[in-house]
Design a protein around this motif. Structure first.
Motif, short mmCIF file in Angstrom:
data_model
loop_
_atom_site.label_atom_id
_atom_site.label_comp_id
_atom_site.label_asym_id
_atom_site.label_seq_id
_atom_site.Cartn_x
_atom_site.Cartn_y
_atom_site.Cartn_z
N VAL A 645 0.71 -1.04 0.14
CA VAL A 645 -0.02 -0.01 -0.08
C VAL A 645 0.90 1.25 0.02
O VAL A 645 0.55 2.25 -0.67
N LEU A 646 1.93 1.22 0.70
CA LEU A 646 2.79 2.50 1.00
C LEU A 646 3.53 2.58 -0.50
O LEU A 646 3.68 3.67 -0.90
N LEU A 647 4.06 1.39 -1.07
CA LEU A 647 4.46 1.42 -2.56
C LEU A 647 3.43 2.22 -3.47
O LEU A 647 3.94 3.12 -4.27
N ALA A 648 2.13 1.65 -3.43
CA ALA A 648 1.25 2.33 -4.28
C ALA A 648 0.93 3.87 -3.79
O ALA A 648 0.55 4.51 -4.91
N ARG A 649 1.24 4.32 -2.77
CA ARG A 649 1.15 5.67 -2.46
C ARG A 649 2.34 6.44 -3.01
O ARG A 649 2.26 7.87 -2.60
N GLY A 650 3.27 6.02 -3.33
CA GLY A 650 4.69 6.47 -3.62
C GLY A 650 5.42 6.54 -2.62
O GLY A 650 6.63 7.46 -2.78
N ARG A 651 5.16 6.12 -1.35
CA ARG A 651 6.17 6.33 -0.25
C ARG A 651 7.14 5.19 -0.29
O ARG A 651 6.84 4.21 0.79
N THR A 652 8.35 5.25 -1.11
CA THR A 652 9.28 4.00 -1.33
C THR A 652 9.84 3.87 0.05
O THR A 652 10.32 2.73 0.58
N GLY A 653 10.28 5.10 0.76
CA GLY A 653 11.18 4.89 1.95
C GLY A 653 10.27 4.18 3.21
O GLY A 653 10.85 3.19 3.75
N ALA A 654 9.34 4.74 3.33
CA ALA A 654 8.23 4.07 4.34
C ALA A 654 8.11 2.58 3.96
O ALA A 654 8.01 1.65 4.78
N ALA A 655 8.12 2.25 2.71
CA ALA A 655 7.52 0.89 2.40
C ALA A 655 8.62 0.10 2.52
O ALA A 655 8.54 -1.29 3.31
N LEU A 656 9.97 0.25 2.27
CA LEU A 656 11.36 -0.31 2.52
C LEU A 656 11.31 -0.37 4.30
O LEU A 656 11.79 -1.55 4.38
N ALA A 657 10.92 0.55 4.92
CA ALA A 657 11.30 0.40 6.08
C ALA A 657 10.21 -0.60 6.84
O ALA A 657 10.69 -1.49 7.83
N VAL A 658 9.03 -0.72 6.35
CA VAL A 658 7.98 -1.80 6.88
C VAL A 658 8.55 -3.16 6.32
O VAL A 658 8.51 -3.94 7.12
N ALA A 659 9.07 -3.29 5.11
CA ALA A 659 9.38 -4.69 4.58
C ALA A 659 10.71 -5.04 5.32
O ALA A 659 10.84 -6.54 5.47
N ALA A 660 11.33 -4.25 5.93
CA ALA A 660 12.67 -4.66 6.66
C ALA A 660 12.24 -4.89 8.19
O ALA A 660 13.18 -5.59 8.91
N ARG A 661 11.13 -4.68 8.39
CA ARG A 661 10.64 -5.14 10.02
C ARG A 661 10.42 -6.71 10.05
O ARG A 661 9.82 -7.32 9.43
N PRO A 662 11.46 -7.00 11.28
CA PRO A 662 11.40 -8.43 11.21
C PRO A 662 10.27 -9.21 11.95
O PRO A 662 9.40 -8.46 12.69
N VAL A 663 9.94 -10.34 11.73
CA VAL A 663 8.85 -11.29 12.04
C VAL A 663 9.67 -12.39 13.04
O VAL A 663 9.80 -13.11 12.36
N PRO A 664 9.55 -12.21 14.42
CA PRO A 664 10.10 -13.11 15.22
C PRO A 664 9.56 -14.55 14.83
O PRO A 664 8.30 -14.83 15.01
N ALA A 665 10.50 -15.44 14.61
CA ALA A 665 10.19 -16.82 14.60
C ALA A 665 11.45 -17.82 14.62
O ALA A 665 12.55 -17.37 14.16
N ALA A 666 11.32 -19.01 15.00
CA ALA A 666 12.32 -19.94 15.16
C ALA A 666 12.85 -20.38 13.72
O ALA A 666 13.88 -20.71 13.44
N GLY A 667 11.83 -20.70 12.94
CA GLY A 667 12.17 -21.21 11.33
C GLY A 667 12.02 -20.18 10.49
O GLY A 667 10.98 -19.23 10.52
N ASP A 668 12.88 -20.40 9.26
CA ASP A 668 12.38 -19.39 8.31
C ASP A 668 11.30 -19.77 7.30
O ASP A 668 10.84 -20.79 7.51
#
Length: 890
Positions: A645-668
């Motif tokens: 959604v952020l990419l569609a709004r043209g907010r590439t920086g915010a989109a990259l920040a969200v995509a880099a947000r880790p999801v804690p998990a024991a397995g990949d």
């Protein structure tokens, strides 16, 4: 109405029509006078109109509880009738048929309908001659205009002989008599005959209850001008009980802040308590008083449960009599009852004063009875009130109820029931329940610690405890799912499968939710690990499993996980249908939306994004519940769609920040890594960095069709069409993907052909993509393809395939006609209260929360929601919010 305190005897020697009563005492005039109305009396037109039917039927019964406003209603109607009304108020001194008929004859004399001399007044208070009844019926039947007789407080007449005599006169006096009985109980007359014949007018407790609008008017008569929500909350608490409203108003007038007083007043103190204790409780025999006090700890009760609390066996008879007598005991249906909420509050306060400490024991007895014959939420509620944590934990484990803490829509959160549990115990059942509480609120570390402790206690205990071990396995599978560890889930599921044959079949068959939970946990963990076919197998088994209330939530979870699998496979229509099926399940079981992890709404947002409806996607994400658990699957899916959604709004920086947000998990998770990398690649392409976009996807493409298409697009942008086409050739050989993959893949091929100048191939591929895309309304791949596509879509042959869904129809009007409503405006304007509900709907508040915030009932909120849906031409809350935003209503 009790008028005994205002009676005045007729002076000695004064002429009295009809003489003295059979005991030789003078008649008391107030027995025959229509009671006066106070200045604060509110005339309610709906009830007056209803009571007007009394002139058309031989018999009218106004039946309600003490203080319901029966007498004042009938007195006001009689005073405005414009014709004489014979009024008789009974009291406890009515001793036998002779006394009753003497008083009734005197009431006729008093209203100007003289009793003929041929009809002698009874001389014996205990009997009346049949001739008197026959002559009275004959006399009344001969009247040109019917005589109206009102008998107030008719519940005092308990002599069945008098009831038979009265019915005889009523039947034979037709059409000259209209009888109105005002009573707290059902009169002893054969009412069923009059009902069947349509010869009876009835006004009952439910009719006498004040509406919120009427309560506002009544409070204004008492000098209180209150907001409708405050009055509505008071009506909800008093159930519209007239005396409760009046007494509350009188008490509130002396308060410096009447509105605050009415929100917070304690029913157990003051005039309301005095009234109910005197008029209801103290009128009952001792055994009935004891039962009423004890059942005040219950939200609802049946005779068996009441007997468990009183340790007697007479509750069925007492409860039936209390209900018949309108003694604030309401029939809940199917043999269950409940107390009027104010009466219950007062009784509970009285119980605590009269028998300190008994309340805890009563809750304990209720919990033990409900284990055998009640519902789990009720058992837990009473067990928690008794603070009997060990008993509750053992019941949950021994009865295999541990799974229902997570699947019973009425159970609430496990932590809610066990919030007061403190200290450590050597009991494994208690530690299992502690683990369930912690896992329910996403505290994985604490949950695992309690699971390990329970496991050690079970290992050290020499007894065989299969129910506890099975409960442990179910919780261990949940912990593995939340941790993102497919291996742990698999081991726990295997352990559970080995234990199940050792359980009594009757017990296991009664808990289908256990198998549903295990399959859901295993399916979710397989999905996280990228094993889509394994996930689909387990989750489909849940979705198609037993359709019971206890499996509703696992089935809904399975459907939304299957929807995510469809989305990742590029099948948005199939994904959407599964979410709609999940919503239908929620509505079937009365579950408020949004619920759970919100994965279904995230999938709908992804589908909306693929259709280039960015506003709807954003609204769905905003309306989804916050992270309720540590489950990595909805977390990763939400991360990917939010970044999109952020990419569609043209907010590439915010989109990259969200995509880099880790999801804690024991397995990949291959697909979680892939969707994040795809966002990064698209952002880099938007910034004009195709080589970096290629690198972002190179390590994660593998068996992920969407990532393969993204990588091909990046290679094409980097000037390497050969690699791009080879990637797409491999994708086609795979053959698993749906339109959500096929359409963007065809567009990449078409762009490569356009770069080579092969326009025929471009047109063929675009025509193919338009056919596939139209079926699923996949607009976003076309609109993000780049400017090269515009010239081709402008060509007549391709434009015809794009009309109506991808490009505007040239024949469609661009603007609405002057003065007419806009194309999206609702036919009817929303009311102010409907807007209030809509605003709270947009804040993702549940129906119950909206009701509490607006001081109205849940049913009132549901009524407003139905009206909002109708006016906005939608069927679901998410669509209502989206539509309202489109119309500028929010």
């Amino acid at each position: 109405m009790d008028v005994a305190a205002t009676e005045r005897e007729v002076p000695r020697g004064a002429p009295v029509p009809g003489g003295a009563d059979p005991l030789g005492d003078p008649f008391l005039r107030t027995r025959f006078a229509v009671p006066g109305r106070p200045s604060t009396f509110l005339r309610r037109d709906r009830l007056v109109e209803h009571l007007g039917q009394a002139l058309l039927t031989p018999l009218t019964v106004v039946n309600g509880s003490a203080g319901a406003g029966k007498t004042l209603l009938v007195a006001d109607w009689a005073a405005h009738l414009g014709r004489p009304v014979a009024w008789l108020t009974l009291d406890a001194a009515v001793e036998g048929p002779g006394m009753f008929w003497a008083q009734l004859l005197q009431s006729l004399n008093a209203c100007g309908v003289p009793v003929p001399t041929a009809i002698d007044f009874p001389a014996d208070a205990t009997r009346v001659h049949h001739t008197l009844l026959s002559r009275l019926a004959w006399e009344l039947a001969g009247h040109d205009r019917p005589v109206t007789v009102v008998i107030d407080e008719f519940e005092r007449m308990t002599d069945p002989e008098v009831a038979r005599q009265l019915e005889f006169v009523l039947r034979h006096a037709r059409p000259g008599l209209r009888l109105v009985l005002v009573s707290r109980t059902e009169p002893l007359l054969p009412l069923h005959r009059y009902r069947l014949a349509g010869e009876m007018t009835e006004i009952r407790d439910a009719d006498l209850a004040f509406t919120t609008e009427e309560a506002v008017e009544l409070l204004e008569l008492h000098g209180l001008s209150l907001a409708v929500p405050v009055a509505g909350a008071l009506v909800e608490r008093t159930r519209g009980w007239a005396a409760g409203l009046r007494l509350s108003a009188l008490a509130a007038r002396s308060s410096p802040d009447p509105e605050l007083y009415l929100k917070q007043f304690e029913a157990g103190q003051g005039t309301i308590a005095d009234f109910l204790l005197a008029e209801v409780l103290e009128r009952q025999p001792p055994e009935t008083q004891a039962l009423l006090l004890r059942i005040s700890v219950l939200d609802r009760f049946c005779p068996g449960l009441a007997d468990a609390l009183t340790q007697r066996r007479d509750a069925a008879t007492i409860l039936a009599e209390l209900h018949r007598a309108n003694a604030f005991v309401e029939d809940f249906g199917h043999g269950w009852y409940r107390l009027h909420p104010l009466f219950r509050e007062i009784l509970l306060v009285h119980l605590r004063r009269r028998a300190p400490g008994l309340e805890t024991e009563l809750h304990r007895r209720a919990a033990h009875w409900l284990r055998r014959s009640g519902t789990l939420p009720e058992m837990l509620a009473h067990g928690a009130a008794a603070r009997d944590w060990t008993y509750m934990a053992r019941v949950l484990v021994e009865d295999l109820e541990i799974g229902r803490l997570f699947t019973d829509p009425g159970s609430g959160e496990p932590v809610d029931w066990f919030a007061g549990m403190e200290g450590e115990t050597p009991d494994p059942a208690t530690n299992l329940v502690r683990a369930a509480c912690e896992l329910s609120r996403s505290d994985l570390d604490r949950g695992l610690a309690h699971l390990r402790r329970a496991e050690e206690q079970l290992a050290s205990d020499g007894r065989d405890f299969p129910a506890a071990r099975l409960s442990w396995a179910v919780l261990e599978a949940l912990a593995g799912r939340l941790a993102g560890s497919a291996g742990r889930v698999e081991r726990a599921t295997r352990s559970a499968r080995q234990l199940m044959p050792r359980m009594p079949s009757r017990l296991l068959d009664g808990h289908p939710e256990l198998d549903a939970l295990l399959l859901t946990h295993r399916g979710s963990s397989a999905l996280w690990a990228g094993r889509f076919e394994d996930a689909r197998t387990d989750l489909t088994a849940v979705a198609r499993g037993p359709r019971t209330a206890s499996t509703a939530l696992p089935r809904m979870e399975a459907l939304e996980h299957l929807a995510l699998v469809d989305h990742l496979d590029g099948r948005p229509g199939a994904a959407e249908r599964k979410v709609f099926a999940m919503t239908a399940e929620a509505e079937r079981y009365g579950l408020a939306q949004p619920w759970g992890s919100g994965l279904g709404q995230v999938v709908l947002a992804a589908v909306a994004l693929g259709r280039d409806d960015v506003d709807r996607a954003e609204a769905l994400l905003a309306d989804a519940p916050g992270p309720r658990s540590a489950d990595p699957v909805p977390a990763a899916a939400g991360r990917a769609v939010t970044a999109g959604v952020l990419l569609a709004r043209g907010r590439t920086g915010a989109a990259l920040a969200v995509a880099a947000r880790p999801v804690p998990a024991a397995g990949d998770s291959p697909w979680a890594q892939g969707t994040a990398a795809l966002v990064v690649s698209e952002a880099l392409l938007a910034e004009g960095r195709p080589d970096a976009a290629v690198e972002a996807l190179r390590q994660v493409a593998g068996d992920q069709p969407l990532c393969t298409v993204g990588l091909a697009r990046a290679h094409l942008a980097a000037g390497d069409p050969g690699t791009a086409l080879r990637l797409l050739d491999g994708l086609e050989a795979h053959g698993r993907s749906g339109p959500g993959v096929a359409v963007p893949a065809a567009l990449v091929r078409a762009q490569a052909a356009a770069l080579e100048g092969d326009t025929a191939t471009v047109r063929r591929l675009l025509a193919q993509a338009l056919v596939e895309g139209r079926r699923e309304e996949l607009r976003r791949p076309f609109r993000s393809a780049g400017p090269w596509i515009d010239a081709f879509l402008a060509e007549p042959s391709l434009r015809a395939s794009a009309f109506g869904w991808l490009v505007p129809d040239p024949e469609a009007p661009d603007e609405p006609a002057p003065g007419g409503p806009g194309p999206g405006m609702p036919v009817e304007e929303l009311s102010e209260r409907e807007r209030d509900v809509l605003e709270r709907l947009a804040r993702a508040m549940s129906t119950e929360d909206i009701a509490a915030d607006l001081y109205v009932s849940v049913n009132t909120v549901k009524t407003h929601l139905k009206s909002v849906y109708r006016k906005l031409s939608v069927h679901r809350r998410n669509d209502a919010v989206r539509r309202a935003r489109e119309l500028g209503l929010l």
